[in-house]
Design an enzyme around this catalytic site. Structure first.
Site, PDB file in Angstrom:
ATOM      1  N   CYS A  33      -2.780   0.856  16.164  1.00 25.87           N
ATOM      2  CA  CYS A  33      -3.881   1.343  15.129  1.00 25.87           C
ATOM      3  C   CYS A  33      -5.263   1.604  15.585  1.00 25.87           C
ATOM      4  CB  CYS A  33      -3.642   0.832  14.170  1.00 25.87           C
ATOM      5  SG  CYS A  33      -2.419   0.169  13.253  1.00 25.87           S
ATOM      6  N   HIS A  49      -9.953   4.767  10.289  1.00 30.53           N
ATOM      7  CA  HIS A  49      -8.350   4.398  10.395  1.00 30.53           C
ATOM      8  C   HIS A  49      -7.935   4.868   8.034  1.00 30.53           C
ATOM      9  CE1 HIS A  49      -4.853   2.917  10.619  1.00 30.53           C
ATOM     10  NE2 HIS A  49      -4.840   1.259  10.701  1.00 30.53           N
ATOM     11  N   ASN A  53      -0.615   4.693   5.976  1.00 31.40           N
ATOM     12  CA  ASN A  53      -0.428   4.232   7.485  1.00 31.40           C
ATOM     13  C   ASN A  53      -0.163   4.655   8.887  1.00 31.40           C
ATOM     14  OD1 ASN A  53      -1.559   2.639   9.981  1.00 31.40           O
ATOM     15  ND2 ASN A  53      -1.813   1.340   8.774  1.00 31.40           N
TER      16      ASN A  53
HETATM   17  N1  ACO Z   1       5.734  -4.070  -4.372  1.00 33.57           N
HETATM   18  C1  ACO Z   1       5.628  -5.453  -4.768  1.00 33.57           C
HETATM   19  N2  ACO Z   1       5.189  -6.493  -4.411  1.00 33.57           N
HETATM   20  C2  ACO Z   1       5.073  -6.425  -3.566  1.00 33.57           C
HETATM   21  C3  ACO Z   1       5.115  -5.268  -2.577  1.00 33.57           C
HETATM   22  C4  ACO Z   1       4.985  -4.167  -2.358  1.00 33.57           C
HETATM   23  N3  ACO Z   1       5.579  -3.559  -1.365  1.00 33.57           N
HETATM   24  N4  ACO Z   1       4.966  -6.312  -1.577  1.00 33.57           N
HETATM   25  C5  ACO Z   1       4.427  -7.494  -1.311  1.00 33.57           C
HETATM   26  N5  ACO Z   1       4.953  -7.726  -3.121  1.00 33.57           N
HETATM   27  C6  ACO Z   1       4.216  -9.062  -4.023  1.00 33.57           C
HETATM   28  C7  ACO Z   1       4.477 -10.216  -2.410  1.00 33.57           C
HETATM   29  O1  ACO Z   1       5.301 -10.774  -2.722  1.00 33.57           O
HETATM   30  C8  ACO Z   1       3.365 -11.584  -3.759  1.00 33.57           C
HETATM   31  O2  ACO Z   1       4.462 -11.299  -4.930  1.00 33.57           O
HETATM   32  P1  ACO Z   1       4.621 -13.108  -5.648  1.00 33.57           P
HETATM   33  O3  ACO Z   1       2.539 -13.447  -5.493  1.00 33.57           O
HETATM   34  O4  ACO Z   1       5.523 -13.289  -5.748  1.00 33.57           O
HETATM   35  O5  ACO Z   1       4.835 -14.039  -3.062  1.00 33.57           O
HETATM   36  C9  ACO Z   1       2.358 -10.516  -4.042  1.00 33.57           C
HETATM   37  O6  ACO Z   1       2.731  -8.856  -4.227  1.00 33.57           O
HETATM   38  C10 ACO Z   1       1.157 -10.557  -2.851  1.00 33.57           C
HETATM   39  O7  ACO Z   1       1.484 -10.416  -1.825  1.00 33.57           O
HETATM   40  P2  ACO Z   1       0.240 -10.709  -0.909  1.00 33.57           P
HETATM   41  O8  ACO Z   1       1.198 -10.507   0.331  1.00 33.57           O
HETATM   42  O9  ACO Z   1      -0.693 -11.734  -1.301  1.00 33.57           O
HETATM   43  O10 ACO Z   1      -0.527  -8.867  -1.557  1.00 33.57           O
HETATM   44  P3  ACO Z   1      -1.670  -8.574  -1.219  1.00 33.57           P
HETATM   45  O11 ACO Z   1      -2.955  -8.158  -2.173  1.00 33.57           O
HETATM   46  O12 ACO Z   1      -2.440  -9.355  -0.456  1.00 33.57           O
HETATM   47  O13 ACO Z   1      -1.862  -6.811  -0.593  1.00 33.57           O
HETATM   48  C11 ACO Z   1      -1.302  -5.776   1.457  1.00 33.57           C
HETATM   49  C12 ACO Z   1      -1.187  -7.179   0.131  1.00 33.57           C
HETATM   50  C13 ACO Z   1      -1.208  -4.305   0.882  1.00 33.57           C
HETATM   51  C14 ACO Z   1      -0.652  -5.812   2.581  1.00 33.57           C
HETATM   52  C15 ACO Z   1      -2.767  -6.131   1.928  1.00 33.57           C
HETATM   53  O14 ACO Z   1      -2.689  -7.799   2.279  1.00 33.57           O
HETATM   54  C16 ACO Z   1      -3.478  -5.238   2.918  1.00 33.57           C
HETATM   55  O15 ACO Z   1      -3.684  -3.928   2.341  1.00 33.57           O
HETATM   56  N6  ACO Z   1      -3.458  -6.154   4.027  1.00 33.57           N
HETATM   57  C17 ACO Z   1      -3.837  -5.103   5.789  1.00 33.57           C
HETATM   58  C18 ACO Z   1      -2.344  -4.835   5.977  1.00 33.57           C
HETATM   59  C19 ACO Z   1      -3.204  -3.214   6.460  1.00 33.57           C
HETATM   60  O16 ACO Z   1      -3.894  -2.769   6.360  1.00 33.57           O
HETATM   61  N7  ACO Z   1      -1.894  -3.463   7.557  1.00 33.57           N
HETATM   62  C20 ACO Z   1      -1.993  -2.242   8.656  1.00 33.57           C
HETATM   63  C21 ACO Z   1      -1.710  -2.242  10.095  1.00 33.57           C
HETATM   64  S1  ACO Z   1      -3.371  -2.906  10.381  1.00 33.57           S
HETATM   65  C22 ACO Z   1      -4.514  -2.017  10.412  1.00 33.57           C
HETATM   66  O17 ACO Z   1      -3.504  -0.684  10.634  1.00 33.57           O
HETATM   67  C23 ACO Z   1      -5.676  -2.236  10.125  1.00 33.57           C
END
Ligand code: ACO
Length: 318
Positions: free
Chosen positions: A112, A245, A275
């Site tokens: 990215c 980004h 993304n």
């Molecule tokens: N729909 C519904 N529920 C979901 C989904 C979804 N798409 N995805 C995860 N969940 C659930 C999980 O199963 C979990 O449930 P559980 O507690 O029963 O197990 C719950 O939601 C919380 O999951 P987390 O992974 O802890 O959710 P979080 O609040 O951390 O959000 C996210 C996840 C959006 C991926 C966040 O961590 C994030 O934005 N991280 C940055 C990742 C990113 O931007 N990556 C891009 C690539 S790298 C870059 O470009 C920088």
């Protein structure tokens, strides 16, 4: 001399996949996706569309905006982590499609952060006089790396391409670029597939520890933006436009707040295409150039973070 962006262009594949569309396939919801990421829709390349096809569309628009043709181009740097084949590089395939016949053409893979890395490389060629007209492209077909049954990752990404043309200018252009990597963080965001003996081995889908990536991204982006400001004796208040980004609206907002920038000075397009990895910064940049928000003489700060982990920033006088 400085390397100045004289044209921008983008391409998004025709097929749009909304959060509602994904709701029909897996256990997720528009409310969950939008509140956690700011994403409503992403574009998905057609089966016969390749990474270099997307790049060609974007590059042609950038060349047109710069008033340049294939005959002027003497350098092509493509940022991608989803090339259509192992080699030739996407840059070489793009060179052929554009009808460019001179200069170097190659790829940079910093996931990215790829566009920032590619821009920094091309900047060195143009500012030193080794290239007079460089095309820098971020292009990705990320949809093919995703496990579409994994709701933790598939909702986040999309396909697209963005391009810029760089030409020398005595005053305006890239003031500084800042690149970093920390390979110790390789495990939090990776795609492990590799080819051996004519076969694809291991798990070719993207894997991500979302929370670890989030934490890393917020810290790395603030630090590299502060580094760019300090290098140029500027403060957050001197920045007219932050072009971040486009991974997640919460990461974008956190970075802007740490720099003291109000939302009106932050360019965001993540809602419409998710993304798109290396394509995301030039996609956002093009939107603010074409609608007239970015004006000559303004300070524009670009930043990105991605797999590796890698991260970088570029500060420009437009
Ligand atoms: N729909 C519904 N529920 C979901 C989904 C979804 N798409 N995805 C995860 N969940 C659930 C999980 O199963 C979990 O449930 P559980 O507690 O029963 O197990 C719950 O939601 C919380 O999951 P987390 O992974 O802890 O959710 P979080 O609040 O951390 O959000 C996210 C996840 C959006 C991926 C966040 O961590 C994030 O934005 N991280 C940055 C990742 C990113 O931007 N990556 C891009 C690539 S790298 C870059 O470009 C920088």
């Amino acid at each position: 001399m400085r390397a100045r962006i004289t044209g921008t262009g983008t391409y998004l594949p025709q097929q749009v996949l909304t959060n509602e569309d994904i709701e029909q396939r897996i256990d997720t919801s528009d409310a969950w996706i939008f509140s956690r990421t700011g994403i409503r829709a992403r574009h998905v390349a057609a089966k016969d569309e390749t990474t270099s096809d997307l790049a060609e569309h974007a590059a042609r628009k950038a060349l047109e905006a710069a008033g340049r043709s294939a005959d002027d181009v003497d350098l092509i740097v493509v940022a991608t982590c989803t090339p259509e084949i192992i080699f030739p590089a996407c840059g070489a395939l793009l060179q052929c499609k554009l009808g460019v016949t001179r200069g170097a053409a190659f790829d940079v893979n910093a996931v990215c952060s790829g566009f920032l890395y590619a821009l920094a490389v091309a900047d060195k060629f143009v500012a030193s006089g080794q290239a007079k007209c460089a095309v820098v492209v971020g292009t990705e077909v990320f949809s093919r790396l995703l496990d579409w049954s994994d709701r933790r990752t598939c909702v986040l990404f999309g396909d697209g391409a963005g391009a810029v043309v760089l030409e020398p200018h005595a005053e305006h252009g890239i003031l500084s670029t800042h690149l970093h990597a920390d390979g110790r963080q390789a495990d939090i965001l990776r795609a492990d597939g590799y080819v051996n003996d004519g076969q694809l081995h291991d798990h070719a889908f993207l894997h991500m520890d979302g929370r670890a990536v989030f934490r890393f991204a917020v810290t790395a982006l603030e630090s590299v933006c502060q580094e760019a400001l300090a290098t140029n004796n500027l403060h957050g208040s001197d920045i007219d436009w932050l072009v971040p980004h486009q991974a997640n609206i919460r990461i974008i907002t956190a970075t802007a707040q740490k720099l003291g920038l109000p939302p009106e000075r932050v360019v965001t397009t993540v809602e419409h295409h998710g993304n798109t990895s290396a394509a995301s910064v030039p996609l956002a940049l093009d939107s603010a150039v074409r609608d007239g928000r970015i004006q000559a003489g303004q300070h524009v700060l670009l930043e990105a973070v991605g797999g590796g982990m890698t991260w970088g920033a570029a500060l420009l006088r437009w």
